[in-house]
Design a protein around this motif. Structure first.
Motif, short mmCIF file in Angstrom:
data_model
loop_
_atom_site.label_atom_id
_atom_site.label_comp_id
_atom_site.label_asym_id
_atom_site.label_seq_id
_atom_site.Cartn_x
_atom_site.Cartn_y
_atom_site.Cartn_z
N LEU A 547 60.06 100.37 89.29
CA LEU A 547 60.40 101.78 89.33
C LEU A 547 60.77 102.19 90.74
CD1 LEU A 547 57.30 103.06 87.28
CD2 LEU A 547 59.47 102.20 86.40
N ALA A 561 51.89 105.40 86.67
CA ALA A 561 52.74 104.73 85.68
C ALA A 561 51.91 103.82 84.77
CB ALA A 561 53.83 103.93 86.38
N LEU A 596 57.99 105.89 81.04
CA LEU A 596 57.92 105.77 82.49
C LEU A 596 58.77 106.82 83.19
CD1 LEU A 596 58.04 101.88 82.81
CD2 LEU A 596 56.05 103.37 83.05
N VAL A 599 56.99 110.12 84.06
CA VAL A 599 55.94 110.16 85.07
C VAL A 599 56.42 110.96 86.28
CG1 VAL A 599 54.50 108.77 86.60
CG2 VAL A 599 54.99 107.97 84.28
N ILE A 602 58.67 109.75 89.60
CA ILE A 602 59.52 108.59 89.34
C ILE A 602 60.95 109.08 89.16
CG2 ILE A 602 60.02 106.70 87.76
CD1 ILE A 602 57.51 106.31 89.44
N VAL A 605 63.97 104.33 86.55
CA VAL A 605 63.35 103.15 85.97
C VAL A 605 64.39 102.03 86.04
CG1 VAL A 605 62.28 102.13 83.93
CG2 VAL A 605 61.94 104.56 84.44
#
Length: 653
Positions: A547, A561, A596, A599, A602, A605
């Motif tokens: 990430l 994560a 993900l 999150v 972030i 990805v």
């Protein structure tokens, strides 16, 4: 569709005030001051408030009738169940005499500003029995027995196994007495001779003789590195430990046995040796429950008439333990009256009572007048003036008792020589009592079901009623080979040690839980239906992801994560709706991308890989974009790996 309850009067306070003022204008037009300061308006508002309360009570009449109908149908609220855990009591030092822990010894979680303490009590008495080493014996895989006690007493180095160890070689420790449910310390002074093994994973198993066979003893701690250095092994001895004879010596035997190594696990190339061996009792383990026990609780005196009712205080009464009985005083002592589900099968002489566990109300048998004018008694009636009591019952329970492992750490009862307590596994089985709203939902299903398991939904409902501690139950056909067979999959509730990270062993239901469900279904299944009650198959999934964060500070983004992955790929509370991963639902990389990406912090990805894994052996398969699950399978998160890197310089500009 449920029939909606009518709103008998939907007027509210302000509407009542306005309507009263309109009537005043019609009946007394000379009254023109309608301000809130006027005493007449104050009276109007007072009466409107009282009428509003009456309307509220009137609108509860349909609910009261609903509850009355439920009562006529025999629907009773389910009482709570108590959480249970195994707690280890550690001694401050080995004692020369037995340390008794009486039944009802209280332990609790730590009290903090945010959380109240949760109190548990031991279910049975626990004697912590002292022990010492009487003899040392070695047995080869071929069956050769040698008594090594003399060599040990003279300080010689005693080889634990054959010169070239083989699977099945064993070293036996004979204790001077059995120590059931105790924790023993085996202190060894060893030489580093058994080279080749991994000290963190030696091919050894510790066992104790229980009268019928060798039962494995979990090791709390092993600092010997597989008998390769001086250290201590802490063993939990099972409840069936007994005396037996080996090599002509009668003792309580412990055994350290060489087992076949797993694939890739190093094995002994030479035998380790010991020159000093000491055994002592350092603690004991027993079951505790989140419940309070009351003994010899008086209920009152009998009036000598049928249909009497008495209420026990405090309530509710827990039913997930020993059967509750009522005792009636008689000239020759106390007579036991058995709690039954109903009086339909009771004869005039049967000493039966019924119990509403939620309210704690005990009902004695009624007498019913028949069409010919005679009375039919559905059970015996206690004589007039007879004293009534409950010899023992438990109250408490609920989900508050499902505490994590290590949470029970306070000894509330005074027990000499006990220094600390701990639960090495989470407490499970605590379920809150049923609410009226939940009973309203259950009642139509109960009428439809009629206590017979025909469809898959019938099996699931009956299983849930039999075991409220099971968090998920699914019924599937056995397969084409056995048409008409049913497979009931049971997932127990589990308390994660941290966040949503559940250990695999927590997802295996106990034999008692499976037996309870199987017994209830066996009574209600169709003739010829074969039932299999078992846990589901758990497909381990390992997610490896890379990430990129939105800013230069990575911080705890990797942990955030990981928490998101363990929360989503969770058999109990995972999935898109948070109610548990659906049975047979495949795991796809696209879903993991979305999890993900949500999150906080972030930005991108970059890569996601899925690996099927065996949660028992830890063996991992090849990467895949999709992992399919069988119909009877659930997902299990197994050692996810996440790397979070900051954005590169070009992205920051």
């Amino acid at each position: 569709m449920a029939i909606p309850s009518p709103n008998l009067d939907d007027r509210r306070f302000q509407q009542l005030v306005d309507e009263a003022k309109r009537h005043v204008q019609q009946r007394a037009p000379e009254w023109t001051d309608h301000n809130v300061s006027d005493p007449g308006v104050t009276l109007i508002e007072t009466f409107a408030h009282m009428v509003d309360q009456l309307i509220y009570r009137l609108n509860r009449v349909p609910e009261k009738n609903h509850l009355a109908f439920l009562d006529l149908m025999g629907v009773r609220l389910f009482p709570p169940t108590a959480a249970r855990a195994d707690v280890t009591f550690w001694l401050s030092a080995p004692q020369p005499d037995t340390v008794p822990l009486p039944r009802g010894t209280e332990v609790a979680t730590a009290h903090t500003e945010d959380d109240q303490e949760v109190v548990f009590a031991t279910e049975d008495a626990l004697p912590i029995v002292p022990c010492a080493l009487r003899t040392l014996v070695t047995i080869s895989a071929a069956g050769g027995i040698e008594d090594r006690t003399g060599d040990l007493d003279t300080g010689k180095d005693v080889p634990c196994f054959q010169a070239e160890p083989a699977v099945g070689d064993a070293m036996l420790f004979g204790l001077d007495r059995p120590v059931p449910r105790c924790v023993v310390s085996v202190r060894l002074d060893s030489q580093v001779e058994g080279i080749g093994v991994d000290p963190r994973q030696p091919p050894l198993v510790w066992e104790a003789w229980d009268g019928t066979g060798w039962a494995e003893c979990p090791a709390f701690e092993d600092t010997t590195g597989g008998l390769n250095r001086p250290g201590e092994v802490l063993l939990q001895i099972g409840p069936g430990h007994q005396l037996s004879a080996v090599a002509g010596v009668r003792a309580g035997w412990l055994r350290c046995r060489v087992v076949a190594p797993a694939e890739g696990q190093p094995f002994y190339s030479e035998s380790p040796t010991v020159r000093v061996a000491e055994v002592a009792t350092v603690g004991g383990t027993t079951a505790v429950e989140h419940a309070e026990t009351h003994t010899e609780v008086p209920l009152g005196e009998s009036a000598g008439i049928p249909g009497q009712r008495f209420t026990a205080e405090p309530a509710p009464v827990l039913l997930d333990g020993e059967p509750v009985v009522v005792q009636v005083a008689a000239p020759d002592g106390w007579q036991d009256w058995t709690v039954v589900e109903h009086f339909g099968r009771s004869g005039p002489a049967d000493r039966h009572v019924t119990l509403d566990a939620t309210t704690g109300e005990f009902s004695f048998p009624p007498a019913v007048r028949l069409p010919d004018g005679s009375l039919r008694s559905y059970g015996a009636v206690p004589p007039k003036g007879a004293r009534l009591r409950i010899p023992r019952y438990r109250t408490g329970g609920g989900r508050a008792g499902n505490v994590a492992r290590g949470a029970i750490s306070v000894l509330r009862s005074s027990v000499p020589y006990v220094s600390e307590v701990e639960n090495r596994e989470a407490a499970i089985g605590g379920v809150d009592g049923e609410t009226v709203a939940e009973a309203k939902v259950r009642a139509p299903h109960q009428l439809q079901l009629q206590e017979r398991a025909v469809t898959a939904a019938d099996h699931e409902r009956i299983a849930r009623l039999a075991a409220p501690a099971a968090v998920r139950i699914r019924c599937l056909p056995l397969g084409e080979q056995e048409p008409g067979g049913a497979r009931v999959l049971v997932v127990p509730d589990a308390v994660a040690d941290s966040g949503d990270r559940i250990r695999f062993e927590q997802l295996i239901p106990s034999e008692q839980l499976l037996a309870t469900i199987a017994a209830r279904l066996d009574e209600r299944r169709l003739l010829g239906t074969r039932l299999v009650v078992e846990p589901p198959f758990y497909q381990g999934i390992t997610v490896v992801a890379r990430l990129r964060s939105t800013g230069p500070e990575v911080g705890r983004l990797d942990q955030d994560a990981l928490d998101a992955l363990y929360r989503y790929l969770n058999p109990l509370r995972g999935g898109a709706d948070g109610t548990g991963w659906p049975f047979g639902h495949p795991v796809q990389s696209g879903e993991i991308f979305a999890v993900l990406q949500r999150v906080a912090g972030i930005g991108l990805v970059e890569q996601v890989r899925l690996f099927p894994a065996d949660p028992i052996t830890g063996r991992r398969g090849g990467p895949a974009d999709r992992v399919d699950l069988a119909r009877h399978a659930l997902v299990f998160s197994h050692q996810h790996q996440v790397v979070v890197v900051p954005p590169d310089a070009a992205e920051q500009r």
